[in-house]
Motif scaffolding. Structure first.
Motif, PDB file in Angstrom:
ATOM      1  N   ILE A   5      28.088 -22.456 -17.724  1.00 18.32           N
ATOM      2  CA  ILE A   5      28.531 -21.357 -18.589  1.00 18.32           C
ATOM      3  C   ILE A   5      28.025 -20.069 -17.953  1.00 18.32           C
ATOM      4  O   ILE A   5      26.824 -19.844 -17.837  1.00 18.32           O
ATOM      5  CB  ILE A   5      27.942 -21.497 -20.014  1.00 18.32           C
ATOM      6  CG1 ILE A   5      28.160 -22.904 -20.582  1.00 18.32           C
ATOM      7  CG2 ILE A   5      28.506 -20.426 -20.944  1.00 18.32           C
ATOM      8  CD1 ILE A   5      29.584 -23.258 -20.918  1.00 18.32           C
ATOM      9  N   ILE A   6      28.964 -19.267 -17.500  1.00 17.70           N
ATOM     10  CA  ILE A   6      28.571 -17.985 -16.916  1.00 17.70           C
ATOM     11  C   ILE A   6      29.274 -16.892 -17.712  1.00 17.70           C
ATOM     12  O   ILE A   6      30.502 -16.920 -17.862  1.00 17.70           O
ATOM     13  CB  ILE A   6      28.974 -17.881 -15.420  1.00 17.70           C
ATOM     14  CG1 ILE A   6      28.440 -19.091 -14.632  1.00 17.70           C
ATOM     15  CG2 ILE A   6      28.405 -16.591 -14.819  1.00 17.70           C
ATOM     16  CD1 ILE A   6      28.891 -19.125 -13.189  1.00 17.70           C
ATOM     17  N   CYS A   7      28.496 -15.964 -18.199  1.00 15.69           N
ATOM     18  CA  CYS A   7      29.028 -14.861 -18.996  1.00 15.69           C
ATOM     19  C   CYS A   7      29.909 -15.381 -20.145  1.00 15.69           C
ATOM     20  O   CYS A   7      30.988 -14.844 -20.400  1.00 15.69           O
ATOM     21  CB  CYS A   7      29.838 -13.905 -18.123  1.00 15.69           C
ATOM     22  SG  CYS A   7      28.971 -13.324 -16.681  1.00 15.69           S
ATOM     23  N   GLY A   8      29.495 -16.469 -20.742  1.00 19.60           N
ATOM     24  CA  GLY A   8      30.224 -16.986 -21.886  1.00 19.60           C
ATOM     25  C   GLY A   8      31.448 -17.829 -21.542  1.00 19.60           C
ATOM     26  O   GLY A   8      32.118 -18.333 -22.430  1.00 19.60           O
ATOM     27  N   ILE A  28      33.691  -9.603 -13.766  1.00 25.14           N
ATOM     28  CA  ILE A  28      32.456  -9.683 -14.558  1.00 25.14           C
ATOM     29  C   ILE A  28      31.609 -10.860 -14.054  1.00 25.14           C
ATOM     30  O   ILE A  28      30.398 -10.769 -13.869  1.00 25.14           O
ATOM     31  CB  ILE A  28      32.779  -9.839 -16.062  1.00 25.14           C
ATOM     32  CG1 ILE A  28      33.520  -8.580 -16.554  1.00 25.14           C
ATOM     33  CG2 ILE A  28      31.509 -10.063 -16.887  1.00 25.14           C
ATOM     34  CD1 ILE A  28      34.199  -8.735 -17.880  1.00 25.14           C
ATOM     35  N   LYS A  31      29.861 -10.131 -10.798  1.00 29.06           N
ATOM     36  CA  LYS A  31      28.613  -9.366 -10.957  1.00 29.06           C
ATOM     37  C   LYS A  31      27.451 -10.304 -11.262  1.00 29.06           C
ATOM     38  O   LYS A  31      26.349 -10.135 -10.743  1.00 29.06           O
ATOM     39  CB  LYS A  31      28.756  -8.343 -12.092  1.00 29.06           C
ATOM     40  CG  LYS A  31      29.486  -7.102 -11.668  1.00 29.06           C
ATOM     41  CD  LYS A  31      29.484  -6.083 -12.799  1.00 29.06           C
ATOM     42  CE  LYS A  31      30.538  -5.019 -12.515  1.00 29.06           C
ATOM     43  NZ  LYS A  31      30.906  -4.255 -13.697  1.00 29.06           N
ATOM     44  N   GLN A  32      27.743 -11.303 -12.120  1.00 23.49           N
ATOM     45  CA  GLN A  32      26.679 -12.249 -12.466  1.00 23.49           C
ATOM     46  C   GLN A  32      26.324 -13.143 -11.272  1.00 23.49           C
ATOM     47  O   GLN A  32      25.153 -13.409 -11.010  1.00 23.49           O
ATOM     48  CB  GLN A  32      27.111 -13.111 -13.669  1.00 23.49           C
ATOM     49  CG  GLN A  32      26.047 -14.091 -14.127  1.00 23.49           C
ATOM     50  CD  GLN A  32      24.753 -13.395 -14.555  1.00 23.49           C
ATOM     51  OE1 GLN A  32      24.785 -12.467 -15.359  1.00 23.49           O
ATOM     52  NE2 GLN A  32      23.627 -13.810 -13.993  1.00 23.49           N
ATOM     53  N   ASN A  36      22.759 -13.444  -9.496  1.00 26.33           N
ATOM     54  CA  ASN A  36      22.060 -14.727  -9.299  1.00 26.33           C
ATOM     55  C   ASN A  36      21.353 -14.795  -7.949  1.00 26.33           C
ATOM     56  O   ASN A  36      20.366 -15.501  -7.790  1.00 26.33           O
ATOM     57  CB  ASN A  36      23.061 -15.893  -9.342  1.00 26.33           C
ATOM     58  CG  ASN A  36      23.532 -16.203 -10.745  1.00 26.33           C
ATOM     59  OD1 ASN A  36      22.973 -15.703 -11.710  1.00 26.33           O
ATOM     60  ND2 ASN A  36      24.566 -17.026 -10.861  1.00 26.33           N
ATOM     61  N   TYR A  93      30.573 -17.274  -2.157  1.00 18.47           N
ATOM     62  CA  TYR A  93      30.011 -17.567  -3.486  1.00 18.47           C
ATOM     63  C   TYR A  93      30.362 -16.469  -4.489  1.00 18.47           C
ATOM     64  O   TYR A  93      30.878 -16.743  -5.571  1.00 18.47           O
ATOM     65  CB  TYR A  93      28.486 -17.714  -3.351  1.00 18.47           C
ATOM     66  CG  TYR A  93      27.753 -17.876  -4.658  1.00 18.47           C
ATOM     67  CD1 TYR A  93      27.919 -19.017  -5.430  1.00 18.47           C
ATOM     68  CD2 TYR A  93      26.875 -16.889  -5.109  1.00 18.47           C
ATOM     69  CE1 TYR A  93      27.236 -19.170  -6.634  1.00 18.47           C
ATOM     70  CE2 TYR A  93      26.189 -17.036  -6.302  1.00 18.47           C
ATOM     71  CZ  TYR A  93      26.370 -18.179  -7.060  1.00 18.47           C
ATOM     72  OH  TYR A  93      25.690 -18.326  -8.244  1.00 18.47           O
TER      73      TYR A  93
ATOM     74  N   MET B   1      26.121 -10.083 -20.812  1.00 20.46           N
ATOM     75  CA  MET B   1      25.407 -10.972 -19.895  1.00 20.46           C
ATOM     76  C   MET B   1      23.942 -11.099 -20.300  1.00 20.46           C
ATOM     77  O   MET B   1      23.257 -10.106 -20.399  1.00 20.46           O
ATOM     78  CB  MET B   1      25.446 -10.374 -18.489  1.00 20.46           C
ATOM     79  CG  MET B   1      26.500 -10.962 -17.623  1.00 20.46           C
ATOM     80  SD  MET B   1      26.466 -10.163 -16.019  1.00 20.46           S
ATOM     81  CE  MET B   1      27.319  -8.625 -16.394  1.00 20.46           C
ATOM     82  N   ASP B   5      22.823 -16.955 -19.965  1.00 21.65           N
ATOM     83  CA  ASP B   5      24.158 -17.237 -19.465  1.00 21.65           C
ATOM     84  C   ASP B   5      24.178 -17.616 -17.993  1.00 21.65           C
ATOM     85  O   ASP B   5      25.160 -18.129 -17.494  1.00 21.65           O
ATOM     86  CB  ASP B   5      25.051 -15.998 -19.616  1.00 21.65           C
ATOM     87  CG  ASP B   5      25.496 -15.850 -21.056  1.00 21.65           C
ATOM     88  OD1 ASP B   5      25.868 -14.734 -21.417  1.00 21.65           O
ATOM     89  OD2 ASP B   5      25.458 -16.853 -21.791  1.00 21.65           O
TER      90      ASP B   5
END
Lengths: 104, 178
Positions: A5-8, A28, A31-32, A36, A93, B1, B5
């Motif tokens: 689950i990344i950003c929901g 979005i 960005k996550q 990471n 990635y 975020m 998450d």
């Protein structure tokens, strides 16, 4: 296939942690993914990421550092500045592409 | 975020068991086109994995870094029993290998096959290795034997050093002799 689950959003990853579905990626999420691995995305990162995704759509394989230089115009030195130490893998990635398979 | 998450599986960019200290030394001792590639490709791959990489060019491997020779490496099928013809699994009879023109033809074919894979010529691969932070060293004894100085070598070569210095510089490295 692990699902994370990344950003929901639930996204499918391969065994190495790379996204498996080109369409599941969005900015979005990128960005996550970058966060990471300790990268804060600048405009130049985005230009490179957009080129990588367009190139993947064209050729069906993740770009190597050499191809990113020769076809994309991003020098190897710049790739190393933007995505330090292991540029090809980190670029793929963050761009939501498979782990690169090319040798150089 | 939120931190909750964040993805639990983050690729290991260094490789399993890598503590960031991995170091690779490659000794290139051959000047044939087919023997130039393994060291250069492995070196570039190691650098792509963030590994400190040193290449030491010695004996015939000097042809890979000598300005006047590096772009003209040749491939010879002489003595290579694994040389195949471009027809199925047919092997090239060894009696044909030394015939005039065969070396030039085999070299041309190999260059074409490699370039079709989008793999660059050895000089360009050397430049890629330098751009990625790799270290190139010329062997002192080979340079003396061939009467060459640093001016005769590819600009990316850092220096001509002796074997002892190379061993010192590659303390703790994994080593490949090609």
């Amino acid at each position: 296939m692990p699902v994370a689950i990344i950003c929901g959003h639930a996204v499918e990853l391969d065994k190495d942690g790379f996204l498996t579905d080109y369409e599941e990626w969005n900015e979005i999420l990128a960005k996550q993914l970058a966060a990471n691995i300790g990268i804060d995305l600048t405009d130049r990162h985005w230009e490179l990421i957009r080129w990588l995704r367009a190139d993947y759509r064209r050729l069906g394989v993740s770009s190597t550092t050499r191809h990113t230089q020769s076809a994309g115009g991003f020098s190897i030195k710049e790739q190393l500045e933007l995505f330090p130490k292991t540029p090809a893998k980190k670029m793929a990635y963050v761009a939501g592409l498979p782990k690169p398979q090319g040798c150089v | 975020m939120t931190p909750q998450d964040s993805v639990p599986i983050i690729p290991s960019f260094g490789g399993e068991g890598d503590d960031g200290q991995r170091k690779l030394a490659i000794i290139c001792s051959k000047g044939n086109l087919d023997m130039a590639y393994p060291g250069l490709i492995l070196g570039a791959a190691a650098l792509g994995n963030g590994i400190e990489t040193h290449l030491f060019f010695t004996f015939w491997g000097f042809d890979m870094i000598a300005k006047t020779r590096m772009a003209k490496l040749k491939f010879s099928p002489v003595g290579n029993t694994a040389m195949h013809l471009p027809i199925g699994d047919a092997r090239m009879p060894q009696a044909l290998a030394p015939l005039p023109g065969i070396q030039a033809l085999a070299t041309k074919m190999m260059r074409k096959q490699i370039s079709e894979l989008d793999v660059p010529e050895p000089p360009e691969l050397l430049q890629q290795i330098v751009d990625m932070g790799g270290h190139l060293w010329g062997c002192r004894m080979s340079a003396d034997m061939m009467g060459l100085t640093e001016d005769d070598l590819f600009d990316g070569v850092e220096a001509i050093i002796n074997a002892d210095t190379f061993i010192e510089k590659t303390y703790g490295a994994q080593l490949l002799f090609i």
